[in-house]
Scaffold this active site. Structure first.
Site, short mmCIF file in Angstrom:
data_model
loop_
_atom_site.label_atom_id
_atom_site.label_comp_id
_atom_site.label_asym_id
_atom_site.label_seq_id
_atom_site.Cartn_x
_atom_site.Cartn_y
_atom_site.Cartn_z
CB SER A 113 -41.87 -15.99 32.74
OG SER A 113 -41.01 -17.11 32.72
CB CYS A 129 -38.86 -20.01 32.17
SG CYS A 129 -37.58 -19.58 31.01
CB CYS A 176 -36.44 -21.86 28.85
SG CYS A 176 -38.08 -21.27 29.25
CE LYS A 179 -35.38 -26.06 26.06
NZ LYS A 179 -36.59 -25.52 25.44
CE1 TYR A 216 -40.69 -26.44 24.63
CE2 TYR A 216 -43.04 -26.51 24.14
CZ TYR A 216 -42.00 -26.11 24.96
OH TYR A 216 -42.25 -25.38 26.08
CB ILE A 217 -41.29 -30.92 26.34
CG1 ILE A 217 -41.54 -29.42 26.59
CG2 ILE A 217 -40.62 -31.56 27.55
CD1 ILE A 217 -42.46 -29.11 27.76
CD GLU A 244 -36.94 -28.22 23.36
OE1 GLU A 244 -36.92 -27.17 22.72
OE2 GLU A 244 -37.34 -28.25 24.55
N GLY A 267 -47.70 -33.20 27.13
CA GLY A 267 -48.38 -31.91 27.18
C GLY A 267 -48.44 -31.34 28.58
CB THR A 314 -40.23 -17.72 28.81
OG1 THR A 314 -40.31 -18.88 29.63
CG2 THR A 314 -39.59 -16.61 29.59
CB ALA A 363 -36.26 -22.34 18.98
CG HIS A 373 -20.26 -16.70 0.83
ND1 HIS A 373 -21.06 -17.80 0.61
CD2 HIS A 373 -19.01 -17.04 0.42
CE1 HIS A 373 -20.33 -18.76 0.07
NE2 HIS A 373 -19.09 -18.34 -0.05
CD GLU A 419 -24.20 -17.74 1.61
OE1 GLU A 419 -24.01 -16.97 0.67
OE2 GLU A 419 -23.28 -18.39 2.15
C1 LIG Z 1 -39.29 -28.54 29.88
C2 LIG Z 1 -39.76 -27.18 29.44
C3 LIG Z 1 -39.02 -26.48 28.53
C4 LIG Z 1 -39.43 -25.22 28.11
N1 LIG Z 1 -38.68 -24.55 27.20
C5 LIG Z 1 -39.04 -23.32 26.79
C6 LIG Z 1 -38.24 -22.60 25.89
O1 LIG Z 1 -37.21 -23.08 25.42
N2 LIG Z 1 -38.63 -21.35 25.52
C7 LIG Z 1 -39.78 -20.79 26.01
O2 LIG Z 1 -40.09 -19.65 25.67
N3 LIG Z 1 -40.58 -21.47 26.88
C8 LIG Z 1 -40.23 -22.72 27.28
N4 LIG Z 1 -41.01 -23.40 28.18
C9 LIG Z 1 -42.29 -22.78 28.60
C10 LIG Z 1 -42.05 -21.73 29.70
O3 LIG Z 1 -41.37 -22.32 30.76
C11 LIG Z 1 -43.39 -21.18 30.15
O4 LIG Z 1 -44.10 -20.69 29.05
C12 LIG Z 1 -43.23 -20.05 31.17
O5 LIG Z 1 -42.51 -20.47 32.29
C13 LIG Z 1 -44.60 -19.53 31.59
O6 LIG Z 1 -44.47 -18.57 32.59
P1 LIG Z 1 -45.64 -18.35 33.64
O7 LIG Z 1 -45.26 -17.17 34.46
O8 LIG Z 1 -46.94 -18.33 32.95
O9 LIG Z 1 -45.67 -19.65 34.53
P2 LIG Z 1 -44.53 -20.38 35.35
O10 LIG Z 1 -43.19 -19.98 34.92
O11 LIG Z 1 -44.89 -21.81 35.30
O12 LIG Z 1 -44.73 -19.84 36.81
C14 LIG Z 1 -45.84 -20.15 37.60
C15 LIG Z 1 -45.41 -20.19 39.04
O13 LIG Z 1 -46.57 -20.21 39.85
C16 LIG Z 1 -46.32 -21.02 40.97
N5 LIG Z 1 -47.63 -21.40 41.52
C17 LIG Z 1 -48.57 -22.18 40.95
N6 LIG Z 1 -49.68 -22.22 41.72
C18 LIG Z 1 -49.42 -21.44 42.81
C19 LIG Z 1 -50.17 -21.07 43.96
N7 LIG Z 1 -51.43 -21.49 44.14
N8 LIG Z 1 -49.61 -20.27 44.88
C20 LIG Z 1 -48.31 -19.81 44.71
N9 LIG Z 1 -47.58 -20.13 43.64
C21 LIG Z 1 -48.12 -20.92 42.70
C22 LIG Z 1 -45.52 -22.17 40.41
O14 LIG Z 1 -44.77 -22.83 41.40
C23 LIG Z 1 -44.64 -21.44 39.40
O15 LIG Z 1 -43.40 -21.07 39.97
C24 LIG Z 1 -40.63 -24.65 28.63
C25 LIG Z 1 -41.39 -25.37 29.56
C26 LIG Z 1 -40.96 -26.62 29.96
C27 LIG Z 1 -41.79 -27.37 30.96
#
Ligand SMILES: Cc1cc2nc3c(=O)[nH]c(=O)nc-3n(C[C@H](O)[C@H](O)[C@H](O)COP(=O)(O)OP(=O)(O)OC[C@H]3O[C@@H](n4cnc5c(N)ncnc54)[C@H](O)[C@@H]3O)c2cc1C
Length: 460
Positions: free
Chosen positions: A15, A43, A48, A51, A179-180, A183, A263, A312, A342, A437, A442
């Site tokens: 993201s 995500c 997200c 899920k 939350y995970i 859920e 976690g 995200t 949420a 309503h 409400e």
């Molecule tokens: C089961 C679950 C449910 C979730 N539900 C929600 C939700 O409902 N709403 C919400 O807002 N958030 C949710 N989240 C959290 C959300 O997914 C994260 O906050 C978000 O994806 C963070 O984005 P990011 O870009 O920091 O990291 P990420 O999306 O994790 O992206 C990091 C990327 O870096 C890549 N990477 C890592 N190391 C290297 C490397 N050395 N070289 C190249 N690539 C690499 C990984 O493969 C990954 O694709 C959920 C998470 C999980 C696990």
């Protein structure tokens, strides 16, 4: 920046990384991005989005049950896990391709490889290529943590594997109270599994408002999820056809799968951070300032890897703000207050702002407005459920500082309550708003009587 191969190298195509790369490119930067797994990140691929698709699937169960009270006779409903997983995978693959296209169209060069930091301006790609970059952005996200080593831990799955099980487990033990965990408990229970949630703390959803925690737990238990608190899974034994999870109190639970949702930790290992001198914060994330800059001037970090607020939309905002700051000539900080969130449990939780406990610790006077009622839909369906709505108000300024809900549609409601709270709306503004309503929400504008009021003692 003529001495560099690129202006920006982004490590991680999730993201935060994708947004930063695209916006930087739109600002005219030459951008390269490395992703070691699949574009879209946690995500889109295993967070997200998949899920929420499983959550939707799990809710049909309740809808079928509820339908009878409204006169519907639904035939014997059956559920096919492989169909759900295959359809979910198709959608995820589609989204992954969209992410690739977005990067392509923005002119971002993508390496589908792992990358590490070699020095303050050099990224080492797994294929041997070294790229010199004016700036490096760490956007590597987080990864599931299994907590302490216990016998048989290798038999446990995390949320990553839960999305790809070959069959629906008949019985599942889920360790965790965040939350995970909550859920997935709702997902598996809705799809027909017997679910036991094991959590070492005294109640689920630590950090959420206490009323929300109590309310949700009671509802989950009413609907068949067994919640065991104050204990942990101490060992997992593989008995061939199934597993036996031994708890810290000696009791045993039999399960077809044992899932740990204990976690997530920032993805900082073997990235070259120590070698280049990038400092970590106490919580294990990359330490950054309000512009997401690390202690090394050319290296920035956004998203879960910084362990600020791991959601995200927050990662996206941080990535966008970074790109605007460095390449758009518009220094931008991200406001991390009043972030709505949420829990897509059953029933759903939606919250924004301060919990009652936080408000009572921070404010001189805290007023609480609370309403618990049976939703209209449950009257005919006969479903044993109640909605919780709670407003936390600063008693001195009348500003609404927190909104907490458990019940159908809570997430959608929290998004709009967040607008009102962000704007600094007062309780009087809520009261002056006409009710819509008949709705559940409400109640947010009709709660006239304070449930409680707390004044902080002068010495506190
Ligand atoms: C089961 C679950 C449910 C979730 N539900 C929600 C939700 O409902 N709403 C919400 O807002 N958030 C949710 N989240 C959290 C959300 O997914 C994260 O906050 C978000 O994806 C963070 O984005 P990011 O870009 O920091 O990291 P990420 O999306 O994790 O992206 C990091 C990327 O870096 C890549 N990477 C890592 N190391 C290297 C490397 N050395 N070289 C190249 N690539 C690499 C990984 O493969 C990954 O694709 C959920 C998470 C999980 C696990």
């Amino acid at each position: 920046m003529p001495n560099y191969d690129v202006d920006l190298f982004v490590i991680g195509g999730g993201s935060g990384g994708v947004r930063a790369a695209r916006i930087a490119a739109q600002h005219g930067a030459r951008v390269m991005l490395a992703e070691e797994y699949r574009l879209g990140g946690t995500c889109v691929i295993r967070g997200c989005v998949p899920k929420k698709l499983l959550v939707y699937a799990s809710r049909f169960h309740g809808e079928f049950e509820d339908a009878a009270g409204f006169g519907w006779r639904v035939g014997h409903a059956t559920f096919d896990w492989p169909t759900l997983i295959a359809n979910k995978d198709k959608e995820i693959a589609r989204l992954e391709a969209v992410y690739g296209k977005l990067l392509d169209n923005s002119g971002v060069k993508v390496a589908k490889r792992r990358a590490t930091i070699a020095d303050a301006h050099t990224v080492q790609i797994e294929n041997g290529e070294r790229v010199r970059a004016a700036y490096i952005l760490i956007a590597t996200g987080g990864t599931p943590s299994y907590g302490n080593e216990i016998p048989g831990l290798e038999h446990a799955i995390s949320s990553n594997q839960a999305f790809h099980l070959e069959e629906l487990p008949r019985r599942i033990v889920i360790q965790g109270g965040g939350y995970i965990a909550v859920e997935f408990a709702g997902i598996f229970a809705g799809l027909g599994s017997h679910v036991t949630l094991v959590y070492r703390g005294e109640n689920i959803l630590r950090g959420f408002d206490d009323d929300v925690r109590t309310h949700l737990r009671a509802d989950m238990e009413t609907h068949g999820i067994r919640v065991i608190t104050g204990r942990t899974v101490a060992a997992i034994e593989n008995l061939g056809a199934h597993f036996s999870a031994r708890l810290s109190d000696g009791n045993r639970l039999t399960a077809d799968k044992v899932m740990f949702a204990t976690g997530r930790v920032p993805h900082v290992k073997k990235l070259g951070l120590a070698e280049v001198g990038v400092a970590l914060a106490k919580n294990g994330g990359v330490a950054v300032d309000e512009y997401s800059r690390t202690n090394v001037a050319s290296i920035y970090a956004v998203g879960d890897v910084t362990n600020r607020i791991n959601l995200t939309p927050v990662a996206i905002r941080e990535g966008h703000a970074f790109a605007d700051t460095i390449f758009g000539g518009k220094p931008t900080k991200v406001d991390h207050t009043n972030v709505p969130t949420a829990v897509f449990s059953e029933p759903e939780v939606g919250v924004v702002g301060l919990t009652e406990a936080q408000a009572r610790a921070e404010l001189q006077q805290t007023d609480i407005y609370r309403s618990m009622f049976r939703p209209l839909k449950a009257t005919l369906s006969g479903r044993d459920t109640t909605v919780l709505l709670k407003l936390v108000v600063d008693g001195l300024t009348d500003r609404v500082v927190g909104c907490h809900m458990v019940g159908e549609g809570a997430a959608e409601i929290a998004q709009l309550a967040a607008v009102a709270i962000k704007m600094g709306s007062t309780k009087a503004d809520f009261d002056a708003t006409m009710a819509l309503h008949p709705t559940t929400s409400e109640e947010l504008v009709t709660m006239r009587t304070r449930s409680a009021s707390y004044v902080r003692a002068a010495a506190e």
